[in-house]
Scaffold this active site. Structure first.
Site, PDB file in Angstrom:
ATOM      1  N   LYS A 212       2.902   2.147   2.498  1.00  0.00           N
ATOM      2  CA  LYS A 212       3.014   2.659   3.866  1.00  0.00           C
ATOM      3  C   LYS A 212       4.161   1.960   4.587  1.00  0.00           C
ATOM      4  O   LYS A 212       4.425   0.777   4.345  1.00  0.00           O
ATOM      5  CB  LYS A 212       1.732   2.382   4.666  1.00  0.00           C
ATOM      6  CG  LYS A 212       0.518   3.126   4.200  1.00  0.00           C
ATOM      7  CD  LYS A 212      -0.651   2.793   5.109  1.00  0.00           C
ATOM      8  CE  LYS A 212      -1.895   3.576   4.778  1.00  0.00           C
ATOM      9  NZ  LYS A 212      -2.976   3.268   5.730  1.00  0.00           N
TER      10      LYS A 212
ATOM     11  N   LYS B 183       0.817  -1.219   0.000  1.00  0.00           N
ATOM     12  CA  LYS B 183       0.000   0.000   0.000  1.00  0.00           C
ATOM     13  C   LYS B 183       0.852   1.271   0.000  1.00  0.00           C
ATOM     14  O   LYS B 183       0.313   2.372  -0.021  1.00  0.00           O
ATOM     15  CB  LYS B 183      -0.929   0.026   1.218  1.00  0.00           C
ATOM     16  CG  LYS B 183      -1.970  -1.075   1.220  1.00  0.00           C
ATOM     17  CD  LYS B 183      -2.996  -0.882   2.324  1.00  0.00           C
ATOM     18  CE  LYS B 183      -2.465  -1.199   3.692  1.00  0.00           C
ATOM     19  NZ  LYS B 183      -3.496  -1.103   4.755  1.00  0.00           N
TER      20      LYS B 183
END
Length: 153
Positions: free
Chosen positions: A47, A45
């Site tokens: 992150k 993602k």
């Protein structure tokens, strides 16, 4: 009949906004299951959590509103978990509004408002400003202030 609620999140730097959403979700059912994104899935993602997955999972599991915390490994897991845990409600923050409407064929989908004034992203932005140079400058400033206070005392 038991009403089961399911949500997902990274829950990095756990704060009052996280607690508020879990509390509000628990109010929508009898059982709350929380998927905590693994470090590997967060990398997909884009992150990079500060707190390691195992600790984030343990923190979430310790919250009184949470009945079960599970790892979240991929995007497709949501439909599988809905069936596996016989979920009635899928809930998530309104920053995801519209992104999970397709689950509405299986469950009630709810998007909850964020707690104003708090955000993990903002916390990370503020913390990132404190690199080693800034910390050293802050330390020197505090030492100077301390010396001034001593001299004035």
């Amino acid at each position: 009949m038991t009403r089961t609620v399911l949500t997902y999140g990274t829950f990095d730097l756990f704060h009052i906004g996280h607690l508020n959403i879990l509390k509000r979700l628990k109010e929508k059912g009898d059982r709350l299951i929380v998927g905590v994104s693994t470090d590997e899935f967060n990398a997909v993602k884009g992150k990079k959590p500060i707190v390691p997955f195992e600790q984030r999972l343990e923190i979430v599991q310790a919250i009184q509103y949470v009945d079960e915390a599970i790892p979240e490994d991929n995007w497709d897991q949501k439909r599988l978990d809905i069936a596996k845990y016989d979920v009635d409600v899928f809930g998530i923050g309104e920053d995801w509004k519209g992104k999970f409407d397709d689950l509405g064929d299986k469950v009630e989908v709810v998007y909850l408002p964020r707690t104003s004034g708090i955000s993990t992203t903002e916390m990370k932005r503020v913390l990132s400003a404190f690199d080693e140079r800034h910390v050293d400058e802050l330390k020197r400033t505090l030492d100077s202030l301390s010396q001034i206070v001593k001299e004035l005392s």
